[in-house]
Design an enzyme around this catalytic site. Structure first.
Site, PDB file in Angstrom:
ATOM      1  N   TYR A  19      -0.100   1.768  -2.882  1.00 39.42           N
ATOM      2  CA  TYR A  19       0.689   0.750  -3.572  1.00 39.42           C
ATOM      3  C   TYR A  19       1.439  -0.106  -2.557  1.00 39.42           C
ATOM      4  O   TYR A  19       1.433  -1.331  -2.637  1.00 39.42           O
ATOM      5  CB  TYR A  19       1.663   1.409  -4.557  1.00 39.42           C
ATOM      6  N   HIS A  64       0.837  -4.213  -1.548  1.00 40.11           N
ATOM      7  CA  HIS A  64       1.922  -5.204  -1.612  1.00 40.11           C
ATOM      8  C   HIS A  64       2.259  -5.768  -0.240  1.00 40.11           C
ATOM      9  O   HIS A  64       2.689  -6.917  -0.135  1.00 40.11           O
ATOM     10  CB  HIS A  64       3.145  -4.621  -2.320  1.00 40.11           C
TER      11      HIS A  64
END
EC number: 5.1.3.32
Length: 104
Positions: free
Chosen positions: A18, A22
């Protein structure tokens, strides 16, 4: 300028992925957010619950409600769907948080 916050849910084992995704945020996603009046957007992870806490600022005349219709956001949601709790259209399952305290 308005500040809002919400929570989302990460699937177990995807904490590093994750963050990596990002860290490599697509330029077209950043452009869509800015165009919609979004700024100062941060996401925090609660390591025990894997809950994602997001907070952002948006202009009074923001167009955030139109973001789900953009091709870039649809692609991003599809890209993220394997590691987050999502609705059938790949949009993240999120819950708005109510402001109870602010100190500047």
């Amino acid at each position: 300028m308005e500040k809002i916050a919400f929570v989302m849910q990460l699937k177990p084992g995807f904490e590093a992925e994750y963050k990596k995704r990002h860290d490599e945020l697509w330029p077209d996603i950043a452009a869509e957010l800015k165009k919609a009046g979004v700024s100062d957007y941060s996401i925090f992870l609660h390591p025990q619950t894997l809950q994602l806490f997001a907070v952002l600022k948006r202009t009074d005349n923001h167009t955030m409600d139109g973001l789900p219709a953009t091709a870039a956001v649809k692609r991003w949601w599809a890209f993220m769907a394997d590691i987050m709790e999502t609705h059938p259209d790949n949009s993240p399952v999120e819950a708005a948080l109510l402001p109870v305290f602010h100190f500047e």
